[in-house]
Design an enzyme around this catalytic site. Sequence first.
Site, short mmCIF file in Angstrom:
data_model
loop_
_atom_site.label_atom_id
_atom_site.label_comp_id
_atom_site.label_asym_id
_atom_site.label_seq_id
_atom_site.Cartn_x
_atom_site.Cartn_y
_atom_site.Cartn_z
CE LYS A 39 27.86 75.65 54.99
NZ LYS A 39 27.15 76.25 56.12
NE ARG A 137 23.77 74.73 62.70
CZ ARG A 137 23.84 75.06 61.40
NH1 ARG A 137 23.13 74.38 60.51
NH2 ARG A 137 24.61 76.04 60.99
CE1 TYR A 277 22.17 45.86 37.79
CE2 TYR A 277 22.53 48.20 38.17
CZ TYR A 277 23.02 46.92 37.97
OH TYR A 277 24.36 46.71 37.96
CG MET A 325 28.04 52.64 41.87
SD MET A 325 29.10 51.32 42.47
CE MET A 325 27.94 50.30 43.36
C1 LIG Z 1 26.39 77.39 55.73
C2 LIG Z 1 26.33 78.57 56.59
C3 LIG Z 1 26.11 79.86 56.03
C4 LIG Z 1 25.77 80.07 54.59
O1 LIG Z 1 24.40 79.84 54.37
P1 LIG Z 1 23.72 80.05 52.94
O2 LIG Z 1 22.28 79.83 53.17
O3 LIG Z 1 24.32 78.98 52.07
O4 LIG Z 1 24.09 81.39 52.48
C5 LIG Z 1 26.20 80.94 56.88
N1 LIG Z 1 26.44 80.77 58.21
C6 LIG Z 1 26.61 79.55 58.77
C7 LIG Z 1 26.86 79.45 60.23
C8 LIG Z 1 26.55 78.42 57.99
O5 LIG Z 1 26.71 77.21 58.55
#
Ligand SMILES: *Cc1c(COP(=O)(O)O)cnc(C)c1O
Length: 385
Positions: A39, A137, A277, A325
């Site tokens: 992700k 969550r 800056y 920037m």
């Molecule tokens: C991001 C995520 C992971 C991976 O976590 P890491 O600490 O980066 O290994 C696993 N499970 C879920 C649900 C996540 O959102």
Amino acid sequence: MSLPDLNNWIEISESAYSHNLHFFKSQLVEKTEFSVVIKSNAYGHGMKVMADLAVKHGADSFCVHSLDEAIELRQQGITCDVLIMGPVLLSRLSETIRQDLRLVVYNIEAIQHLKKITAEMKRPVRIHLKLETGTFRQGILEEDLDKFLSELKNSKLLKLEGIYTHFANIEDTTNHDYAYYQLDLLSKMAARIKNSGFPEIKCHAACSAAILLFPETHFDMVRLGISQYGLWPSRETFVSYKTKHTRKVEDLLQPVMGWKCKIGQIKTVRADQKVGYGGTFQTTRPSKIAILPVGYADGYDRGLSNQAYALIQGQRAPLRGRVCMNLIMVDITDIPGVRLEDTVTLMGVDGQERISCDYLASLCGTINYEFATRINWQIPRLIVK
Ligand SMILES: *Cc1c(COP(=O)(O)O)cnc(C)c1O
């Protein structure tokens, strides 16, 4: 090999990545699915590049956050299983079916909608129920479980493939009582689901810290995120791991990402001149300043102003003034022979020196996860051996 004509680029070390994946694979038993989390542009490393490398070096499947990330993987030709872990709008659920993706479900509305569209499309969908065990969550509360199970029981096209949860407090502490509490609740809920006519489901829970520290959480699948990229989830995880193992752990994980750029200008500045800056840095002597084509728009955080350093010829060149920037200024007065368009290391190794993602993150008051993912996604990612 000639360097590409780039001002600013990310290097992905294939040998480091292959080392990390082989290490993690060696920690798993045969039946455990080895899923890697890519992700957020593979934690800033570049999703396309990392997906191909992951397939090449032995990952079994992928986890992503969004439907769009999953679709991008399919368009790239990735055919293995992809689990979407974030919310998908009801109006787009049909796309997950069409692309044969695994879908996380924790809303009853999603189940009802999926029932309708799988029937219309005459195609099945594979779902993973997200179970609430204490992160608060996404997830299904224990008391709501029966409602979901009875919806699923009389559906032929909704295939309950897996169930999972996510740890709330495993990285930030060396006390793992809460993780064990969550694990107990998961086991309890898993047993209930299996006994309700779903004996074959895959159960998964482990993120990087859990994979490293608690083999008993590996179950049927692991979701390896940050540590595949050679980064420790936290100092606490590192310390806990070190206390549990006698082997040398400093080189256990190899950082995959390097960040490089080329010097855009070199100038000699008199003493008592204010740089950048706000004039936050003042030269105390005649100084040679190199201007680098990187700034906060690239994810080189403004919090690094006057704090970080870059590496040139294996030596430290301290940042002078505020991060702009698109530009930063570094002091090269004490590094002889530096030339225009010489390569500079912003993160990674040069000679005996290393600038780690953890170090840069700590300078701007955040964690390696955030620093890495915020590196601008448009910067070219190059694979190096
Ligand atoms: C991001 C995520 C992971 C991976 O976590 P890491 O600490 O980066 O290994 C696993 N499970 C879920 C649900 C996540 O959102």
